[in-house]
Design a protein around this motif. Sequence first.
Motif, PDB file in Angstrom:
ATOM      1  N   GLN A 162       0.835  -1.199   0.000  1.00 49.19           N
ATOM      2  CA  GLN A 162       0.000   0.000   0.000  1.00 49.19           C
ATOM      3  C   GLN A 162       0.872   1.252   0.000  1.00 49.19           C
ATOM      4  N   THR A 163       0.277   2.340  -0.439  1.00 48.15           N
ATOM      5  CA  THR A 163       0.940   3.627  -0.345  1.00 48.15           C
ATOM      6  C   THR A 163       0.130   4.510   0.582  1.00 48.15           C
ATOM      7  N   ARG A 164       0.783   5.016   1.599  1.00 49.01           N
ATOM      8  CA  ARG A 164       0.080   5.888   2.542  1.00 49.01           C
ATOM      9  C   ARG A 164       0.564   7.309   2.364  1.00 49.01           C
ATOM     10  N   VAL A 165      -0.350   8.223   2.464  1.00 50.48           N
ATOM     11  CA  VAL A 165       0.011   9.640   2.403  1.00 50.48           C
ATOM     12  C   VAL A 165      -0.206  10.216   3.788  1.00 50.48           C
ATOM     13  N   LYS A 166       0.807  10.842   4.320  1.00 55.02           N
ATOM     14  CA  LYS A 166       0.621  11.451   5.637  1.00 55.02           C
ATOM     15  C   LYS A 166       1.168  12.866   5.641  1.00 55.02           C
ATOM     16  N   LEU A 167       0.679  13.628   6.574  1.00 57.47           N
ATOM     17  CA  LEU A 167       1.090  15.018   6.684  1.00 57.47           C
ATOM     18  C   LEU A 167       2.243  15.111   7.674  1.00 57.47           C
ATOM     19  N   GLY A 168       3.380  15.562   7.194  1.00 58.52           N
ATOM     20  CA  GLY A 168       4.542  15.677   8.079  1.00 58.52           C
ATOM     21  C   GLY A 168       4.415  16.853   9.014  1.00 58.52           C
ATOM     22  N   GLY A 169       3.649  17.857   8.638  1.00 57.82           N
ATOM     23  CA  GLY A 169       3.498  19.063   9.462  1.00 57.82           C
ATOM     24  C   GLY A 169       3.233  20.255   8.571  1.00 57.82           C
ATOM     25  N   ILE A 170       2.638  21.270   9.119  1.00 56.55           N
ATOM     26  CA  ILE A 170       2.361  22.486   8.352  1.00 56.55           C
ATOM     27  C   ILE A 170       3.174  23.608   8.961  1.00 56.55           C
TER      28      ILE A 170
END
Lengths: 187, 227
Positions: free
Chosen positions: A48-56
């Motif tokens: 699977q490929t997961r997309v996550k937010l590293g930070g804003i």
Amino acid sequence: MRRINLQAAKVLLGLLFCCLIPLVVLAQEESKAKDPSEENSAPEIHSQTRVKLGGISLGGFYRHYSGFDYYPYYYPYSSALWGMMPYSLWPYPDFSPAFYHPGYYSGFSRSDGMGEVRLLTSEKTAAIFLDGAYAGVAEDLKSIWLEPGAYTLEVQGHGNERFKKRIYVLSGKTVKVNAALMEEVRR
Amino acid sequence: MNYLVRWALLATFPLTLLAETQDGIPPRRSAADYPAHAEVEGVAVGAALLTAEQVRHNFVSDLNRGYLVVEVSAYPNVSEAIELARHHFVLKTAEGTHLSRPADPKTVAAILNRTAGSDREVTLYPSVGIGYESGPRYDPVTGTQRVGGLSTSAGVGVGVGPSQSGASEQDRRTMEMELSEKGLPDIKTSKPVSGYLYFPVTGKKKSGLLLECGLGREKPLVLKLLP
């Protein structure tokens, strides 16, 4: 005002363009994942490929120039000051590893290869124990980062109220624990 | 002679302790508390097929990727001890064809760990900046004087790489521990026992499944699994 609107539109366009990059990357990854050459005998599991937010990061500044200034940015920190950080002078109290969890001193802070335990308790001052060692009070430990492994989590409220659970922590994963304190009946 | 008996007792004491220890999960009050239950030759068996959401809630290991999880409990008669083992159970389709046998927790952990290692992770780091400059500014590069004004910036950092979640050796050991501790133990007991069974499945065949429980008896129990 019109100039500000123009600038805002540029920012939005920039963000939109930058958001397209991960979508293109995702499309490429998916096309790779559909390769049927590798088949497994037991369960059929696809990567699977997961997309996550590293930070804003949001930034803002105001700068005023009152004359010729080639180097407006002076750096107040000299290298000699680095050794005098307050943390190096922190007076660690004597502790016994048998009673205090090692994470008690690091504040169970986030680090690479760790997993998170999100703890929810009804009593803010309840004492938290990990594998029998004191970890802190509930209000300070809403988010606990731990090395992967199995732990025995114990929440002890005032009186005989207790909650005990075996928890398993995996790197990069979050475990939510809702510790409902129940009065322990002692005979 | 007494000396020998004493030593024999001392040697067998830890073994008896080991025999009593068991993993698994706390059983429900009775087999009737499970959606599927039946009784044969003094043993009541209850079973429930976990939904994907229940699996996510009960396990940190990502069992939804290729496994069906069944909660099984056995309630033997107090007078008679039963021998319980994973290989007594078989998952069948509604037509009665063999689907799969429960997998060993060690194998499941190894497969999930290997799969996690092949996953990819895309991490986004968006950033937005806004600033205002006032007053005349001498640009040393161009030699001109610039008047201040509004400046804006926006960007997204994209990190693409292998997933770091559940792919390490420590993770594999943790998953193995979780699946073993919660799994149905291989045990001979006269007390109620409960635990999970992990059935490897291919495709989406979740409706109308049957669980066949041999339990060493001639006539096996067949339970229609309901979540």
